[in-house]
Design a protein around this motif. Sequence first.
Motif, PDB file in Angstrom:
ATOM      1  N   GLU A   2       0.828  -1.210   0.000  1.00  0.00           N
ATOM      2  CA  GLU A   2       0.000   0.000   0.000  1.00  0.00           C
ATOM      3  C   GLU A   2       0.861   1.258   0.000  1.00  0.00           C
ATOM      4  OE1 GLU A   2      -3.202   0.300  -0.568  1.00  0.00           O
ATOM      5  OE2 GLU A   2      -3.117  -1.860  -0.889  1.00  0.00           O
ATOM      6  N   LEU A   3       1.993   1.214   0.728  1.00  0.00           N
ATOM      7  CA  LEU A   3       2.922   2.344   0.725  1.00  0.00           C
ATOM      8  C   LEU A   3       3.487   2.573  -0.680  1.00  0.00           C
ATOM      9  CD1 LEU A   3       4.939   1.883   4.051  1.00  0.00           C
ATOM     10  CD2 LEU A   3       3.364   3.731   3.483  1.00  0.00           C
ATOM     11  N   HIS A  17      -5.027   4.838 -14.682  1.00  0.00           N
ATOM     12  CA  HIS A  17      -4.998   3.621 -15.494  1.00  0.00           C
ATOM     13  C   HIS A  17      -3.782   2.761 -15.150  1.00  0.00           C
ATOM     14  CE1 HIS A  17      -5.587   1.034 -18.980  1.00  0.00           C
ATOM     15  NE2 HIS A  17      -4.310   1.211 -19.278  1.00  0.00           N
ATOM     16  N   THR A  18      -2.604   3.395 -15.033  1.00  0.00           N
ATOM     17  CA  THR A  18      -1.383   2.661 -14.689  1.00  0.00           C
ATOM     18  C   THR A  18      -1.466   2.109 -13.273  1.00  0.00           C
ATOM     19  OG1 THR A  18      -0.102   4.110 -16.152  1.00  0.00           O
ATOM     20  CG2 THR A  18       1.135   2.825 -14.547  1.00  0.00           C
ATOM     21  N   LEU A  19      -2.003   2.891 -12.357  1.00  0.00           N
ATOM     22  CA  LEU A  19      -2.150   2.427 -10.969  1.00  0.00           C
ATOM     23  C   LEU A  19      -3.039   1.190 -10.893  1.00  0.00           C
ATOM     24  CD1 LEU A  19      -2.573   5.828  -9.073  1.00  0.00           C
ATOM     25  CD2 LEU A  19      -0.672   4.227  -8.843  1.00  0.00           C
ATOM     26  N   THR A  20      -4.130   1.200 -11.645  1.00  0.00           N
ATOM     27  CA  THR A  20      -5.038   0.042 -11.671  1.00  0.00           C
ATOM     28  C   THR A  20      -4.315  -1.189 -12.212  1.00  0.00           C
ATOM     29  OG1 THR A  20      -6.956   1.482 -12.001  1.00  0.00           O
ATOM     30  CG2 THR A  20      -7.224  -0.836 -12.571  1.00  0.00           C
ATOM     31  N   SER A  21      -3.554  -1.004 -13.296  1.00  0.00           N
ATOM     32  CA  SER A  21      -2.800  -2.116 -13.896  1.00  0.00           C
ATOM     33  C   SER A  21      -1.767  -2.666 -12.919  1.00  0.00           C
ATOM     34  CB  SER A  21      -2.106  -1.652 -15.180  1.00  0.00           C
ATOM     35  OG  SER A  21      -3.040  -1.223 -16.130  1.00  0.00           O
ATOM     36  N   GLY A  27      -0.814  -7.758  -7.402  1.00  0.00           N
ATOM     37  CA  GLY A  27      -1.726  -8.672  -6.711  1.00  0.00           C
ATOM     38  C   GLY A  27      -1.604 -10.090  -7.236  1.00  0.00           C
ATOM     39  N   GLN A  28      -1.475 -10.239  -8.555  1.00  0.00           N
ATOM     40  CA  GLN A  28      -1.303 -11.568  -9.160  1.00  0.00           C
ATOM     41  C   GLN A  28       0.020 -12.199  -8.728  1.00  0.00           C
ATOM     42  OE1 GLN A  28      -1.647 -10.763 -13.355  1.00  0.00           O
ATOM     43  NE2 GLN A  28      -3.892 -10.730 -13.338  1.00  0.00           N
ATOM     44  N   TYR A  77       8.566  -1.754  -8.044  1.00  0.00           N
ATOM     45  CA  TYR A  77       8.298  -2.202  -6.669  1.00  0.00           C
ATOM     46  C   TYR A  77       9.588  -2.524  -5.914  1.00  0.00           C
ATOM     47  CZ  TYR A  77       6.365  -4.985  -2.826  1.00  0.00           C
ATOM     48  OH  TYR A  77       6.045  -5.476  -1.589  1.00  0.00           O
ATOM     49  N   TYR A  78      10.481  -3.268  -6.549  1.00  0.00           N
ATOM     50  CA  TYR A  78      11.710  -3.666  -5.849  1.00  0.00           C
ATOM     51  C   TYR A  78      12.700  -2.503  -5.721  1.00  0.00           C
ATOM     52  CZ  TYR A  78      10.234  -8.476  -5.452  1.00  0.00           C
ATOM     53  OH  TYR A  78       9.547  -9.616  -5.093  1.00  0.00           O
ATOM     54  N   ARG A  79      12.636  -1.554  -6.648  1.00  0.00           N
ATOM     55  CA  ARG A  79      13.432  -0.329  -6.469  1.00  0.00           C
ATOM     56  C   ARG A  79      12.930   0.451  -5.261  1.00  0.00           C
ATOM     57  NH1 ARG A  79      13.575   0.409 -12.252  1.00  0.00           N
ATOM     58  NH2 ARG A  79      11.723   1.721 -12.108  1.00  0.00           N
ATOM     59  N   PHE A  80      11.610   0.466  -5.088  1.00  0.00           N
ATOM     60  CA  PHE A  80      11.001   1.119  -3.932  1.00  0.00           C
ATOM     61  C   PHE A  80      11.418   0.425  -2.635  1.00  0.00           C
ATOM     62  CE2 PHE A  80       7.428   1.088  -0.883  1.00  0.00           C
ATOM     63  CZ  PHE A  80       7.319   2.453  -0.610  1.00  0.00           C
ATOM     64  N   LEU A  81      11.378  -0.916  -2.646  1.00  0.00           N
ATOM     65  CA  LEU A  81      11.779  -1.668  -1.448  1.00  0.00           C
ATOM     66  C   LEU A  81      13.244  -1.426  -1.100  1.00  0.00           C
ATOM     67  CD1 LEU A  81      10.051  -5.164  -1.979  1.00  0.00           C
ATOM     68  CD2 LEU A  81       9.282  -3.266  -0.548  1.00  0.00           C
TER      69      LEU A  81
END
Length: 292
Positions: A2-3, A17-21, A27-28, A77-81
């Motif tokens: 969520e962060l 649109h990108t956020l939804t994708s 999630g998958q 995502y992993y760059r964020f982590l």
Amino acid sequence: MELFFKYLQYEKRYSPHTLTSYHTDLGQFAQYLEQVYQITDPAEAGHTIIRSWILTLVQNNIKPRSINRKIACLRSYYRFLLAEQRIEANPMLRIKAPKVSKKLPAFVPEEPFNTLLDTFTFEENFEGQRDRLILELLYGTGIRLAELIGIADGDISLRAKTVRVLGKGNKERIIPINDSLLSCIEVYQKHKKSEFPDNNSEKLLVTNKARPLYPKFIYRVVKKYISLITTSQNNSPHVLRHSFATHLLNKGADLNAIKDLLGHSSLAATQVYTHNSIEKLKSIFEKAHPKA
């Protein structure tokens, strides 16, 4: 997770649109980790596990373009982590995306489409003039579907002959509009004011109930009219954006100018339209040159 999505929305300013994708993609991936490896935190997944998920997508005949989007999501995502010090190393550095064959942008033929706009009898009422304005704006400015929906009455400057649109990443740009399009806007606004005298909507384009337009509505309108001049199944609103760029390039417009009009962040995204122009040049050469 969520962060991460809040970071994309408020700091990176990704489009809805990108956020939804990305929500769907991540999630998958999380579901796959839990079902196959009993891992509940994606931060624990290494490159071999990520690669196994990608292989599963390939085996399930997911299109390479969709797989690449999912990989792009995981890279972000992993760059964020890593930035948040949740992981010590980025597993995505060892992941390669599958190659995607580049398709030439589809576009409508210039003469038949302009003939349609100039000679087709659009009904002299609110609905007819709204349909015409949808087509004229998409083709006359090259704007995206979301940008069209977002145009407010205040974004149109009749005096300066410009329209202001909010593009990807909330980047604003000003696009010139010609006299023909300007006339269409004025005619439509008169019908709109007559049809909905008490309408408080700020949006330029509205439905029959004075509500803002939505993507499916515009898809239906564009498909209805483009199908009158071509049998191609590719008749989405984005085809008119491609047509705008291709026809400008064919008339000798500068590629950098087209880039700015389309709102591309780099010239690489605009250069795809040069391929269509080269194909036209080849055709002219083969017909005209004595040695062809």
